[in-house]
Design an enzyme around this catalytic site. Structure first.
Site, short mmCIF file in Angstrom:
data_model
loop_
_atom_site.label_atom_id
_atom_site.label_comp_id
_atom_site.label_asym_id
_atom_site.label_seq_id
_atom_site.Cartn_x
_atom_site.Cartn_y
_atom_site.Cartn_z
N GLU A 206 0.82 -1.21 0.00
CA GLU A 206 0.00 0.00 0.00
C GLU A 206 0.85 1.26 0.00
OE1 GLU A 206 -3.24 -0.13 2.76
OE2 GLU A 206 -3.68 -2.20 2.29
N LYS A 338 -15.82 -2.13 3.47
CA LYS A 338 -15.19 -2.30 2.17
C LYS A 338 -16.26 -2.76 1.18
CE LYS A 338 -10.70 -3.98 3.89
NZ LYS A 338 -10.00 -5.21 4.34
C1 2PG Z 1 -7.09 -4.62 5.36
C2 2PG Z 1 -6.85 -4.28 3.90
C3 2PG Z 1 -6.35 -2.88 3.68
P1 2PG Z 1 -6.53 -6.16 2.16
O1 2PG Z 1 -6.79 -5.70 5.82
O2 2PG Z 1 -7.67 -3.79 6.06
O3 2PG Z 1 -5.20 -2.61 4.43
O4 2PG Z 1 -5.99 -5.20 3.31
O5 2PG Z 1 -7.13 -5.31 1.13
O6 2PG Z 1 -5.33 -6.94 1.69
O7 2PG Z 1 -7.55 -7.04 2.82
MG MG Z 2 -7.75 -5.23 7.83
#
Ligand code: 2PG
Ligand code: MG
Length: 436
Positions: A206, A338
């Protein structure tokens, strides 16, 4: 005259920030309005997430998305034709029904979320409004508190350190733009400390530093020092936010830390994190225990939930029912939102509202695989989430989101209220620093 019926919708294959193929969808409405969105992708994914459809095989490590693009062009597009883009709930329900699986594995979570967000953008364009305003419908909203990564670890940096994200939050800043200014100074201070100590290992997924630290605590010490060296008071002005992403190094109540070469049970992991909370200016911890360790989450929240934000990410997977259950059990006090984890915009909003109704703090979040798409910047403001997590303070797939919020802040002018301390729902140190 607005006419928000979907005239044409199609998918294309584009590339994400990790150099992997992903799905972009474009929606064209009868009145000429256009919306476009790109699916992000996680690396540390929760079990209950919507699943991306990938081609498999050897090409690009099996990660190609021709099948998902084809889902958009051959099944989704005909089903959405002539439908009302302004009715997001209806569109998203149609997508869920069309897929027919509980994990979106038939058409692909990537195909579905890109479609859902593209339709949302098209509806806002048709209403001639910026997306955040289209979403807020004129209700008062706050500019979110940014959670910004300084060091990456865990699954995003070959487990160089166990903890996945070492971030800073600047709740005492007067505005979003000031919070970015403060973070930029801290990022520089951290870089100079690491260079002096010979600990710069590269760039994590990231965009944060990929540190060559010998322990998780070395990262915490360095970050605390960076906050001080940049001229800020740890805790009172700037706090540390951690994503432990514990499912990545443990399950069934057994955790194995690579760096410290130790195996911990639930109680021992809670003790260790508790020591960190006592020692360092930690204001927020995400997924402190594994997603299959609800008892651990309950115990952790009982012990530390009054002084620290406890976020469920893999644990709650942006699912309204899970959020309600966690609230009833006291298994977290905040939820990460998300859109691609939930599957559609409507489901992500339902999880966010479930959190707000339960008195949880809410954080709209990017994935580790991102693009120039800035939809989440608008969601975080339009839904009044209070917080936004995007990754580091480098690289344009991250900066695109921070910069978009700056534009929104400017558009709001004098009425731009920065969430600051109000982003958190725990009692915490804000009580003692509100007056400062
Ligand atoms: C998380 C995300 C973003 P990923 O775990 O919060 O940092 O990671 O998109 O790999 O799940
Ligand atoms: Mg996370």
């Amino acid at each position: 005259m607005t006419d928000a019926r979907i005239a044409k919708l199609y998918g294309r294959r584009v590339w994400d920030s990790r150099g992997r193929p992903t799905v972009e969808v474009e929606a064209h409405l009868a009145d000429g309005a256009v919306g476009r969105a790109i699916a992000p992708a996680g690396a540390s994914t929760g079990q209950g997430e919507a699943l991306d459809l990938r081609d498999g095989g050897s090409r690009f490590g099996g990660l190609d998305v021709h099948r998902a693009v084809s889902s958009v062009n051959t099944e989704i597009a005909p089903a959405l034709k002539e439908q009302d883009a302004a009715d997001q709930e209806f569109i998203d329900q149609l997508l869920v029904n069309l897929d027919g699986t509980s994990d979106r594995s038939r058409l692909g979570g990537n195909a579905i979320v890109a479609t859902s967000m593209a339709v949302l953008h098209a509806a806002a364009a048709s209403a001639d409004k910026p997306l955040w305003l289209h979403l807020s419908g004129g209700r008062p909203v706050r500019i979110p508190l940014p959670e910004i990564q300084i060091f990456g670890g865990g699954a995003h940096a070959d487990r160089r350190v166990d903890v996945q994200d070492f971030m800073v939050v600047c709740p005492a800043a007067g505005s979003f733009s000031e919070a970015l200014d403060w973070t930029a100074e801290i990022y520089r201070a951290a870089g100079s400390l690491m260079r002096k100590a010979g600990k710069t290992g590269g760039v994590a997924d990231e965009g944060g530093f990929w540190p060559a630290f010998d322990s998780n605590e070395e990262a915490l010490e360095t970050l605390t020092l960076a906050i001080e060296n940049a001229g800020f008071a740890p805790s009172a002005q700037v706090g540390i936010s951690l994503d432990i992403a514990a499912s990545q190094f443990g399950s069934a109540g057994k955790y194995r830390l690579a760096l410290d070469d130790s195996a911990l049970d639930t109680g021992a992991l809670i003790e260790m994190l508790g020591r960190w909370i006592e020692t360092y200016p930690i204001l927020s911890i995400e997924d402190p225990l594994g997603e299959d360790d609800p008892e651990g989450m309950i115990e952790f929240t009982r012990r530390y939930g009054d002084r620290c934000q406890v976020i469920g990410d893999d644990f709650l997977v942006t699912n309204a029912k899970r959020v309600q259950a966690a609230a009833a059990d006291g298994a977290a006090n905040a939820v990460l939102i998300k859109p691609n984890q939930a599957g559609t915009v409507t489901e992500a909003l339902a999880a966010l509202r479930a959190g707000q109704e339960a008195g949880f703090a809410t954080i709209v979040s990017a994935r580790s695989g991102e693009s120039e798409d800035v939809t989440i910047a608008h969601l975080s403001v339009g839904w009044d989430a209070g917080q936004l997590k995007v990754g580091s303070f480098t690289r344009s797939e991250r900066m695109a989101k921070w910069n978009e919020v700056l534009r929104i802040e400017e558009a709001l002018g004098n009425s731009a209220e920065f969430s600051g301390w109000s982003a958190f729902t725990f009692a915490g140190p804000k009580a003692s620093t509100d007056a400062s």
